[in-house]
Design an enzyme around this catalytic site. Structure first.
Site, PDB file in Angstrom:
ATOM      1  N   ARG A   1     -26.741-100.788 -10.914  1.00 31.29           N
ATOM      2  CA  ARG A   1     -26.794-101.197  -9.508  1.00 31.29           C
ATOM      3  C   ARG A   1     -27.135-100.062  -8.554  1.00 31.29           C
ATOM      4  NH1 ARG A   1     -23.612-105.113 -11.779  1.00 31.29           N
ATOM      5  NH2 ARG A   1     -23.056-103.409 -13.132  1.00 31.29           N
ATOM      6  N   THR A   2     -26.397 -98.950  -8.656  1.00 37.60           N
ATOM      7  CA  THR A   2     -26.526 -97.902  -7.649  1.00 37.60           C
ATOM      8  C   THR A   2     -27.926 -97.288  -7.661  1.00 37.60           C
ATOM      9  OG1 THR A   2     -24.180 -97.499  -7.932  1.00 37.60           O
ATOM     10  CG2 THR A   2     -25.413 -95.821  -6.751  1.00 37.60           C
TER      11      THR A   2
ATOM     12  N   LYS B   1     -32.165 -80.032 -22.599  1.00 42.49           N
ATOM     13  CA  LYS B   1     -32.488 -78.731 -23.217  1.00 42.49           C
ATOM     14  C   LYS B   1     -31.563 -77.649 -22.669  1.00 42.49           C
ATOM     15  CE  LYS B   1     -37.432 -79.841 -23.429  1.00 42.49           C
ATOM     16  NZ  LYS B   1     -38.708 -79.523 -22.757  1.00 42.49           N
TER      17      LYS B   1
HETATM   18  C1  NCD Z   1     -18.843 -98.118 -10.233  1.00 45.01           C
HETATM   19  C2  NCD Z   1     -19.122 -96.657 -10.529  1.00 45.01           C
HETATM   20  O1  NCD Z   1     -20.079 -96.319 -11.209  1.00 45.01           O
HETATM   21  O2  NCD Z   1     -18.342 -95.882 -10.022  1.00 45.01           O
HETATM   22  N1  NCD Z   1     -19.916 -98.968 -10.270  1.00 45.01           N
HETATM   23  C3  NCD Z   1     -20.847 -98.981  -9.268  1.00 45.01           C
HETATM   24  O3  NCD Z   1     -21.298 -97.972  -8.775  1.00 45.01           O
HETATM   25  N2  NCD Z   1     -21.238-100.203  -8.809  1.00 45.01           N
HETATM   26  C4  NCD Z   1     -17.642 -98.625 -10.880  1.00 45.01           C
HETATM   27  C5  NCD Z   1     -17.539 -98.626 -12.387  1.00 45.01           C
HETATM   28  O4  NCD Z   1     -18.281 -97.984 -13.098  1.00 45.01           O
HETATM   29  O5  NCD Z   1     -16.628 -99.314 -12.851  1.00 45.01           O
END
Ligand code: NCD
Length: 326
Positions: free
Chosen positions: A55-56, A83
């Site tokens: 998602r991010t 590396k």
């Molecule tokens: C979270 C993260 O990566 O911190 N997810 C996200 O960014 N949507 C939460 C998670 O990994 O559980």
């Protein structure tokens, strides 16, 4: 606003409301058939991801592209990091390529802070999740989602979350999402309660601006939003609870528990979800769960953050209109 976004705690109430309002404006523009705005034309945004992400990463990429920035996606897998190249040398390489903003996700807590204060790069640094520390844009998109649902009057523009009750449930210990949310929600005036087994409550939580409970049933009936967190097995080096069944029974959200929430209350999850563990499929797929909407809101929030950090000081919609009429 500061030059970088490293921690939700760096945001004042006015900064946070400005980001939410800008995102609201940008979200309205995104309803048009052509979603792209010329605002960041000629600027370069680098997505520097040292840790897995769905998602991010996609969200930052979509946000930068909708603002017409050039986007360079870097993932540690398949790069010279495998590396043995250091963060410093990677950063110097990005600087040589003229990055105006670097969005970084790293398994080490503090890596974005290091990047922002090292002098290796000149651009703005945005923390997209560092270890178990912080994930400020996630907290912003969560606050945006809450504002839209809990303050329906014109999507809450100009307003904070004063007096709204938010319950954050699960693996608080390993969660950068929880930490950023506690800071931001406190700044926005919300009342936060953390619910977790005692083994998953962080050391020093007494100094956080929130309450702690070990009993989910005691709080679900009087909350406006329940945020379920993923159990982060990849960060666990010991047994934190007896069995998954026991965890799901005491700290999971199922249909029965959800039915005891006030009628207007929403269920949130940052994703990725462990269906059957912290949330049942019935709840995840119900129309009270905002998980998918949170993803959509994430693009608007990240557009707002990039726009404001890369020098936008007038209304985003006004800038878009002026540039369009040129
Ligand atoms: C979270 C993260 O990566 O911190 N997810 C996200 O960014 N949507 C939460 C998670 O990994 O559980």
């Amino acid at each position: 606003m500061k030059r970088h976004l490293i921690s939700a705690a760096d945001l004042s109430r006015d900064d946070a409301v400005l980001i939410l309002d800008t995102a609201e404006e940008l979200a309205r523009l995104a309803d048009r058939p052509i979603k792209k705005l010329p605002t960041l034309r000629g600027r370069t945004v680098v997505n520097l991801f040292f840790e897995d992400s769905t998602r991010t990463r996609i969200s930052f990429e979509a946000a930068a592209k909708r603002l017409s920035a050039d986007v360079i996606n870097f993932s540690a897998k398949g790069s010279s990091v495998s590396k043995g190249e250091s963060l410093k040398d990677t950063a110097l390489t990005l600087e040589a390529m003229g990055a105006d903003a670097v969005v970084i996700r790293h398994h080490a807590s503090g890596a974005p802070h290091r990047l922002a204060t090292s002098g290796w790069i000149n651009g703005a640094v945005v923390n997209a999740g560092d270890g178990t520390h912080e994930h400020p844009t996630q907290a912003l998109l969560d606050a945006f989602t809450m504002r839209r649902h809990l303050i329906p009057d014109a999507s809450g523009v100009g307003q904070d979350l004063a007096g709204r009750r938010v319950t954050i449930v699960g693996d608080i210990l390993h969660s950068r999402v929880a930490r950023s949310n506690v800071h931001l929600l406190a700044t926005l005036g919300a009342e936060v309660t953390l619910v977790a087994p005692p083994t998953l409550v962080p050391f020093g939580v007494e100094s956080w601006p929130c309450e702690v409970s070990y009993d989910l049933d005691a709080v679900v009936g009087k909350t406006d939003a329940v945020m379920m967190l993923r159990v982060q097995r990849e960060r666990m080096n010991a047994a934190f609870f007896p069995t998954e069944r026991e965890y799901a029974r005491r700290y999971g959200l199922d249909g029965d528990r959800m039915a005891r929430m006030p009628e207007h209350a929403i269920v949130m999850h940052p994703g990725p979800m462990n269906r059957g563990m912290e949330i049942t499929a019935e709840v995840a797929d119900s129309d009270r769960c905002t998980a998918v909407e949170q993803v959509a809101n994430g693009v608007s929030i990240r557009m707002a953050v990039l726009y404001l950090l890369l020098g936008g000081n007038e209304s985003a919609a006004a800038t878009a209109r002026t540039e369009e009429s040129k």
